[in-house]
Scaffold this motif. Structure first.
Motif, PDB file in Angstrom:
ATOM      1  N   GLY A  89      -0.246  39.412 -24.355  1.00 45.39           N
ATOM      2  CA  GLY A  89       1.081  39.691 -24.857  1.00 45.39           C
ATOM      3  C   GLY A  89       2.155  38.777 -24.298  1.00 45.39           C
ATOM      4  N   LYS A  90       1.760  37.647 -23.760  1.00 48.17           N
ATOM      5  CA  LYS A  90       2.760  36.727 -23.207  1.00 48.17           C
ATOM      6  C   LYS A  90       2.278  35.283 -23.335  1.00 48.17           C
ATOM      7  N   ARG A  91       3.232  34.382 -23.154  1.00 48.38           N
ATOM      8  CA  ARG A  91       2.940  32.958 -23.196  1.00 48.38           C
ATOM      9  C   ARG A  91       2.758  32.447 -21.769  1.00 48.38           C
ATOM     10  N   ILE A  92       1.846  31.498 -21.632  1.00 45.81           N
ATOM     11  CA  ILE A  92       1.594  30.886 -20.341  1.00 45.81           C
ATOM     12  C   ILE A  92       1.473  29.374 -20.516  1.00 45.81           C
ATOM     13  N   GLU A  93       1.561  28.653 -19.428  1.00 45.91           N
ATOM     14  CA  GLU A  93       1.332  27.216 -19.425  1.00 45.91           C
ATOM     15  C   GLU A  93      -0.047  26.946 -18.828  1.00 45.91           C
ATOM     16  N   LYS A  94      -0.801  26.088 -19.514  1.00 50.26           N
ATOM     17  CA  LYS A  94      -2.117  25.709 -19.018  1.00 50.26           C
ATOM     18  C   LYS A  94      -2.161  24.196 -18.832  1.00 50.26           C
ATOM     19  N   GLU A  95      -2.536  23.765 -17.628  1.00 53.60           N
ATOM     20  CA  GLU A  95      -2.702  22.338 -17.399  1.00 53.60           C
ATOM     21  C   GLU A  95      -3.866  21.804 -18.226  1.00 53.60           C
ATOM     22  N   THR A  96      -3.631  20.670 -18.870  1.00 54.90           N
ATOM     23  CA  THR A  96      -4.626  20.139 -19.801  1.00 54.90           C
ATOM     24  C   THR A  96      -4.869  18.658 -19.544  1.00 54.90           C
ATOM     25  N   PRO A  97      -5.519  18.303 -18.431  1.00 57.02           N
ATOM     26  CA  PRO A  97      -5.973  16.923 -18.280  1.00 57.02           C
ATOM     27  C   PRO A  97      -6.907  16.567 -19.431  1.00 57.02           C
ATOM     28  N   ILE A  98      -7.210  15.306 -19.586  1.00 53.38           N
ATOM     29  CA  ILE A  98      -7.918  14.842 -20.769  1.00 53.38           C
ATOM     30  C   ILE A  98      -9.289  15.487 -20.933  1.00 53.38           C
ATOM     31  N   ASP A  99      -9.856  16.045 -19.880  1.00 49.44           N
ATOM     32  CA  ASP A  99     -11.180  16.669 -19.990  1.00 49.44           C
ATOM     33  C   ASP A  99     -11.105  18.192 -20.012  1.00 49.44           C
ATOM     34  N   VAL A 100      -9.920  18.740 -20.309  1.00 56.76           N
ATOM     35  CA  VAL A 100      -9.758  20.203 -20.366  1.00 56.76           C
ATOM     36  C   VAL A 100      -9.040  20.595 -21.646  1.00 56.76           C
ATOM     37  N   MET A 101      -9.641  21.489 -22.408  1.00 55.63           N
ATOM     38  CA  MET A 101      -8.988  22.167 -23.522  1.00 55.63           C
ATOM     39  C   MET A 101      -8.862  23.630 -23.138  1.00 55.63           C
ATOM     40  N   PRO A 102      -7.704  24.256 -23.345  1.00 64.91           N
ATOM     41  CA  PRO A 102      -7.547  25.657 -22.956  1.00 64.91           C
ATOM     42  C   PRO A 102      -8.554  26.577 -23.635  1.00 64.91           C
ATOM     43  N   LEU A 103      -9.277  27.318 -22.811  1.00 61.96           N
ATOM     44  CA  LEU A 103     -10.237  28.323 -23.261  1.00 61.96           C
ATOM     45  C   LEU A 103     -10.019  29.585 -22.441  1.00 61.96           C
ATOM     46  N   TYR A 104      -9.980  30.731 -23.113  1.00 60.60           N
ATOM     47  CA  TYR A 104      -9.805  32.000 -22.411  1.00 60.60           C
ATOM     48  C   TYR A 104     -10.838  33.000 -22.924  1.00 60.60           C
ATOM     49  N   VAL A 105     -11.346  33.797 -22.019  1.00 57.72           N
ATOM     50  CA  VAL A 105     -12.378  34.764 -22.360  1.00 57.72           C
ATOM     51  C   VAL A 105     -11.794  36.168 -22.237  1.00 57.72           C
ATOM     52  N   ARG A 106     -12.023  36.954 -23.240  1.00 62.50           N
ATOM     53  CA  ARG A 106     -11.484  38.311 -23.307  1.00 62.50           C
ATOM     54  C   ARG A 106     -12.206  39.230 -22.329  1.00 62.50           C
ATOM     55  N   ALA A 107     -11.458  40.034 -21.602  1.00 63.13           N
ATOM     56  CA  ALA A 107     -12.065  41.017 -20.700  1.00 63.13           C
ATOM     57  C   ALA A 107     -12.980  41.939 -21.490  1.00 63.13           C
ATOM     58  N   GLY A 108     -14.117  42.275 -20.905  1.00 63.45           N
ATOM     59  CA  GLY A 108     -15.135  43.053 -21.584  1.00 63.45           C
ATOM     60  C   GLY A 108     -16.196  42.181 -22.227  1.00 63.45           C
ATOM     61  N   SER A 109     -15.996  40.875 -22.163  1.00 61.03           N
ATOM     62  CA  SER A 109     -16.966  39.953 -22.765  1.00 61.03           C
ATOM     63  C   SER A 109     -18.174  39.779 -21.859  1.00 61.03           C
ATOM     64  N   ILE A 110     -19.312  39.553 -22.488  1.00 59.45           N
ATOM     65  CA  ILE A 110     -20.564  39.236 -21.803  1.00 59.45           C
ATOM     66  C   ILE A 110     -21.048  37.929 -22.412  1.00 59.45           C
ATOM     67  N   LEU A 111     -21.063  36.884 -21.614  1.00 57.58           N
ATOM     68  CA  LEU A 111     -21.265  35.534 -22.118  1.00 57.58           C
ATOM     69  C   LEU A 111     -22.550  34.935 -21.562  1.00 57.58           C
ATOM     70  N   PRO A 112     -23.584  34.731 -22.405  1.00 61.69           N
ATOM     71  CA  PRO A 112     -24.814  34.098 -21.935  1.00 61.69           C
ATOM     72  C   PRO A 112     -24.660  32.581 -21.902  1.00 61.69           C
ATOM     73  N   ILE A 113     -25.079  31.966 -20.821  1.00 63.03           N
ATOM     74  CA  ILE A 113     -24.959  30.523 -20.635  1.00 63.03           C
ATOM     75  C   ILE A 113     -26.359  29.925 -20.585  1.00 63.03           C
ATOM     76  N   GLY A 114     -26.613  28.970 -21.466  1.00 62.93           N
ATOM     77  CA  GLY A 114     -27.940  28.387 -21.588  1.00 62.93           C
ATOM     78  C   GLY A 114     -28.198  27.264 -20.610  1.00 62.93           C
ATOM     79  N   PRO A 115     -29.428  26.776 -20.563  1.00 66.01           N
ATOM     80  CA  PRO A 115     -29.819  25.716 -19.629  1.00 66.01           C
ATOM     81  C   PRO A 115     -29.282  24.360 -20.066  1.00 66.01           C
ATOM     82  N   LYS A 116     -29.247  23.431 -19.160  1.00 59.82           N
ATOM     83  CA  LYS A 116     -28.875  22.054 -19.482  1.00 59.82           C
ATOM     84  C   LYS A 116     -30.041  21.415 -20.227  1.00 59.82           C
ATOM     85  N   VAL A 117     -29.761  20.886 -21.416  1.00 61.51           N
ATOM     86  CA  VAL A 117     -30.815  20.343 -22.285  1.00 61.51           C
ATOM     87  C   VAL A 117     -30.335  19.061 -22.947  1.00 61.51           C
TER      88      VAL A 117
END
Length: 787
Positions: free
Chosen positions: A660-688
Motif C-alpha cells: 500500500g505504499k511506494r518505495i525506492e529500489k536501487e537498480t544497478p545494471i544487474d538488478v531489476m526490482p523483484l518482490y515476493v508476496r508473503a505466504g509464498s513458497i518458492l521452489p528454486i531449481g539447480p544450476k543447469v
C-alpha cells in the motif's frame, strides 16, 4: 434498436415496431422487437450468448473461436412490466421489450453491463447482401476494462480510445474485453472491427455481419472471466519444459555451421541455452519462399545440423510462413485447388534486395488457411520437408498474414469461407490450428510448440506462444510491451513473448556499440526473464550474449545473471504452467487480478505478477547512458508501488515491506526490482545448462512468512501428452504462518521416471532473524516441518 438502409445521397431511413411478446427456447428466450430478432441463450449459469438479426432473415454460424456446446442450464423466466427476466443461479438477464436492450445483473446484486443500442446497416460484401453491425453498451464512468489483444499503446485500462481492429505485424486483436467489475464480453465477429469507448458509450462495430453475436460472462474476478473464456473457446495444453528455458535467434543464421556454432559457443561459455531458432531463407531464393525444405546450399546436410543441435542437448525451431513462392511444390498444389489469395504479401521482389526491385516480382502468395484441405496440404509439405528431420517446433511468421500495398478491394477476394473481409481477423487461429491439429494426429509422444506472430480468440488451445511482432528498439517500446502482454493475457491467451532488445535497431546508429542500446538490451532481457518465453531476436546486429563482451564486463554479467535466474525458477514456472492448464490461471498477471481491492493498481502499466508470488517491476528508462556515456558504476533507483493487502519481501536482499505504499529500489545494471508476496513458497531449481540437465532431486524451497500460503509443485515427463491421461505428480506445500509450520502433503499421482525419494532444503526467509534452513528427506508421505 434500428435497421438502416442507405438511399439517395447517404440518407438513412429507420423504422421500428415494439414487440408485445417473447417465446421460451431450449436455453433461453427469443423475441421480435423493432423488426429485429433477439435470442438470449444460457451456455452456463454465468455465460450467456446474445444473437440479433433483422426480422425475415435467418442467422446460422459455425463459430471459428467457440467450441463449447451449451450446458443444460436451469433458469426461470418471468415478466416485469416492459421487461422479461431470465435468471440462472448466477445471473439475471433483463430484456427490454420496448427497444430490445439487454441488461446483465449478478443475481441479487449489482448491474454489470447494459446495452444502449444496436445497429444494422445494409452492406454489399463482394456481391453478397449483408450488414455492417454494431452494438453499444453503457459502462460506469470510472470502470476500468482490459483486453482487446496486443496493443502497442502503453495503456493498461483500455478506456477512452478508438481502435481499428484488423490484424497487423505488431498489433494483434481479440475482440474481447473484461471489466474490473468481474465480467467479460466476447464479440464473435471476424471482419475488420472498430472498438470505441467514450463518455457516451462503449461499442463494437464490424464491417460485415449477418447478425450481432456476442457472449457475456460473469466470472466474479479476472481469473473467473478467463476461465469462462477458455471454457468457451478452448483450454490450454502444457508446453514442453524446454520451451521455458532461454532461446537464441537473429535475422538470420546463414549457414548450418553458424547455427550449430552458436549452440556450441553457449556450451563453451557455460551459459544456459535450450533452443536455437533458424529464421528464413534456408530455402534459398524468394521464388522458393517457404518451400519447407532446405534448398539453400549453405545448409547442405540439414539432418546433420539438427542431430548436432540435439547432441548438444538443445532444441531447434524453424521459420515457416503463411505464403509460398511460385517455384515451390506447396504453391503448385494450392494453386491447383484455387487456394491462394491474390494480394501483395512479403516479399514483393524475387530478388533479396532492399528496397524491393519490382522488375522481378516475387509472385509469393498467401494460402487460404480457411480451407481445411489447404491446411492439410500445408501440413503435408511441412511434415515431409521439416518434421521428418526432427525439427522440435514451428516459428509461424506472418500469421496475420502480411498484407502489403493494401487496397480495399483486396478484402473482396473470396476465401473458402466467403469474402476475405468477412473472416479477415480469424486467419491466425485457423493457420496455427491447422498445424497443431495435424501434428497431434501424428503423435502424442511430442508436444506441439508454435511461436507465432499473430493470434485470435481460441488460439490458446493450439499450443501457441504469440510474440509482439517486429517492434523497433527504444525505451518507449520496452515500456509498451508490459501492458501489451498483460492485456493479451487478459483475453484468455496466456502465452506471450517479445523480441529481446527490439527487432529493428534503426534508432541506434552505432548498433551494439551504442552504450544506451547495451543498457536497453540488458533491461529488456531482465524483463523477458519474467515472461512465458525468454527469447532473444532481432535484425541489424546479432544478439548472442558474447556480442556484449565477456565475463567480467558489466552488461555480459548482467545478462548471464538473469539467464541463470530464469533457469533457477523453472520449477516455479513449470508449476505455474500447470496452473494454467489445470486451473485456467495466467502466468503474466496484471496487478488488478490479485489486488482488486487496491484501486491504485487498476491502471498501473509498468508492474505485474509473474505467477502468483513474484511482483516484477521492469526498468523501462535509461539510467546510465542518457548522455551516451558508459558509466554503470553509479547506483540509480526506481520508484515501486507495492500493492495493499500484502506484505512484500525484496527478492534480492530479503528486506520486508508493508504493501500500500511506494518505495525506492536501487537498480544497478544487474538488478531489476523483484518482490515476493508473503505466504509464498518458492521452489528454486539447480544450476543447469539446459532445462532437463539435472532432475529436481534437491530443491531449495523458500518460505516467505507473514501470511498463510500454499504452492503445488508439478512434475511430469516434460515433452509428451501422457499428462492428459494422468501421468503427472503434484506435491502440495502448505505454510501455516501462526504456527510457523510447513506441511508437505502426500504426493498425488505418478509417472514414469518420477523421483520417489528426494531432499527439500527448506529456507525460512526473514528480515530480522536471518534465514532458518532445514534439509528434509521426502518419500511421498506427509511431512510436518516446524521452522
Amino acid at each position: 434498436m434500428k435497421i438502416c438502409s442507405s438511399f439517395f445521397i447517404g440518407l438513412l431511413a429507420c423504422w421500428g415496431v415494439v414487440a408485445q411478446s417473447f417465446q421460451e427456447t431450449e436455453g433461453g428466450i427469443s423475441a421480435t422487437i423493432d423488426s429485429i430478432e433477439v435470442e438470449i441463450q444460457f451456455f452456463k449459469p454465468d455465460l450467456v450468448r446474445v444473437i440479433k438479426y433483422p426480422e425475415g432473415s435467418s442467422y446460422k454460424k459455425e463459430s471459428l473461436s467457440v467450441i463449447m456446446d451449451p450446458e443444460d442450464v436451469s433458469f426461470n423466466t418471468r415478466e416485469k412490466g416492459d421487461y422479461v427476466s431470465l435468471s440462472s443461479k448466477d445471473l439475471e438477464v433483463l430484456l427490454d421489450l420496448r427497444n430490445g436492450n439487454i441488461t446483465f445483473k449478478r443475481l441479487g446484486g449489482r448491474v454489470l453491463l447494459q446495452e444502449i443500442s444496436a445497429s444494422f446497416v445494409k452492406f454489399n460484401d463482394a456481391g453478397e447482401d449483408t450488414y455492417s453491425v454494431s452494438q453499444s453498451f453503457k459502462l460506469d464512468p470510472e470502470e476500468a476494462i482490459y483486453g482487446l489483444g496486443i496493443l502497442q499503446n502503453g495503456k493498461m485500462s483500455q478506456r477512452n480510445q478508438e481502435v481499428k481492429m484488423i490484424q497487423g505485424n505488431t498489433w494483434d486483436f481479440v475482440p474481447f474485453f473484461q471489466s474490473v467489475k468481474g465480467y467479460g464480453l466476447f464479440w464473435d465477429n471476424y471482419s475488420p472491427t472498430t472498438f470505441r469507448d467514450n463518455i457516451e458509450r462503449t461499442q463494437f462495430e464490424s464491417e460485415v455481419g449477418d447478425g450481432i453475436d456476442y457472449y457475456f460472462m460473469d466470472g466474479g474476478n479476472s481469473d473467473g472471466v478467463i476461465a469462462n473464456m477458455r471454457h468457451l473457446t478452448g483450454e490450454v495444453p502444457m508446453f514442453p519444459l524446454w520451451t521455458f528455458g532461454y532461446w537464441q535467434s537473429k535475422e538470420r543464421y546463414k549457414s548450418q555451421e553458424e547455427t550449430v556454432g552458436v549452440v556450441k559457443k553457449y556450451r563453451e561459455l557455460n551459459v544456459p541455452l535450450d533452443g536455437i531458432i533458424q529464421d528464413w531463407q534456408y530455402w534459398g531464393d524468394n521464388y522458393h519462399w517457404n518451400a519447407m525444405e532446405f534448398l539453400n546450399p549453405n545448409f547442405p546436410e540439414p539432418q546433420k545440423m539438427i542431430d548436432q543441435i540435439h547432441d548438444l542437448n538443445a532444441h531447434i525451431i524453424i521459420s515457416i510462413w503463411s505464403s509460398f513462392g511460385p517455384e515451390t511444390q506447396p504453391y503448385k498444389d494450392l494453386k491447383a485447388g484455387n487456394d491462394l489469395l491474390e494480394f501483395q504479401t512479403w516479399p514483393l521482389s524475387g530478388k533479396d534486395t532492399w528496397p524491393p526491385d519490382m522488375n522481378y516480382p516475387s509472385g509469393v502468395r498467401v494460402y487460404d488457411a480457411y480451407n481445411p484441405e489447404a491446411r492439410d496440404i500445408y501440413w503435408k509439405y511441412l511434415r515431409k520437408g521439416l518434421y521428418s528431420l526432427g525439427i522440435d517446433g514451428w516459428w509461424m511468421d506472418s500469421t496475420e498474414p502480411d498484407h502489403l500495398e493494401f487496397k480495399p478491394e483486396d478484402l473482396d477476394i473470396q476465401t473458402h469461407l466467403g469474402s476475405f473481409r468477412k473472416v479477415r481477423n480469424a486467419y491466425p487461429v485457423l493457420s496455427v490450428g491447422g498445424v497443431y491439429k495435424n501434428q497431434r494426429q501424428e503423435t502424442s509422444d511430442k508436444r506441439v510448440f508454435i511461436l507465432t506472430r499473430s493470434a485470435f480468440a481460441g488460439q490458446q488451445r493450439y499450443g501457441a506462444n504469440t510474440w509482439s511482432g517486429d517492434v523497433t528498439a527504444s525505451w518507449d517500446a520496452l515500456g509498451e510491451q508490459i501492458p501489451a502482454g498483460l492485456n493479451f493475457s487478459l483475453t484468455g491467451i496466456p502465452y506471450w513473448n517479445t523480441d529481446i532488445g527490439g527487432f529493428f535497431l534503426s534508432k541506434f546508429k552505432d548498433k551494439l556499440e551504442d552504450p544506451e542500446y547495451r543498457e536497453l538490451y540488458a533491461r529488456w532481457l531482465q524483463f523477458a526473464a519474467f515472461t512465458p518465453m525468454m527469447r532473444s531476436h532481432g535484425a541489424d546486429a546479432p544478439r548472442e550474449i558474447y556480442q556484449f563482451g565477456k565475463k567480467g564486463d558489466d552488461i555480459y554479467d548482467a545478462l548471464e545473471k538473469f539467464i541463470n535466474l530464469r533457469y533457477s525458477l523453472l520449477p516455479y514456472i513449470y508449476s505455474s504452467a500447470w496452473d494454467i492448464t489445470h486451473n485456467n490461471s495466467s502466468m503474466m498477471r496484471a496487478l488488478v487480478m490479485d489486488f482488486l481491492g487496491d484501486s491504485k493498481v487498476h491502471d498501473l502499466n509498468d508492474q505485474y505478477m509473474f505467477g502468483k508470488s513474484i511482483l516484477v517491476a521492469p526498468v523501462t528508462r535509461s539510467m546510465y547512458t542518457v548522455n551516451k556515456s558508459e558509466n554503470f558504476g553509479e547506483v540509480k533507483s526506481k520508484d515501486i508501488y507495492l500493492p495493499a493487502g500484502a506484505i512484500w519481501y525484496d527478492y534480492w536482499d530479503e528486506r520486508k515491506f508493508n504493501g500500500g505504499k511506494r518505495i525506492e529500489k536501487e537498480t544497478p545494471i544487474d538488478v531489476m526490482p523483484l518482490y515476493v508476496r508473503a505466504g509464498s513458497i518458492l521452489p528454486i531449481g539447480p544450476k543447469v545448462q539446459y532445462a532437463t540437465q539435472h532432475d529436481w532431486n534437491n530443491l531449495e524451497v523458500k518460505v516467505y512468512p507473514g501470511a498463510n500460503g500454499e504452492f503445488i509443485l508439478y512434475e511430469d515427463e516434460n515433452d509428451n501428452y501422457n499428462y492428459e491421461d494422468g501421468a503427472y505428480s503434484e506435491i502440495k506445500f502448505e505454510w501455516k504462518d501462526e504456527q510457523k509450520q510447513l506441511i508437505i502433503h502426500p504426493r498425488k499421482g505418478e509417472f514414469e521416471g518420477m523421483l520417489k525419494e528426494r531432499v527439500f532444503n527448506i529456507k525460512l526467509v526473514g528480515e530480522k532473524q536471518g534465514s532458518t534452513s532445514k534439509n528434509i528427506k521426502y518419500h511421498g508421505e506427509k511431512l510436518q516441518v516446524d521452522l
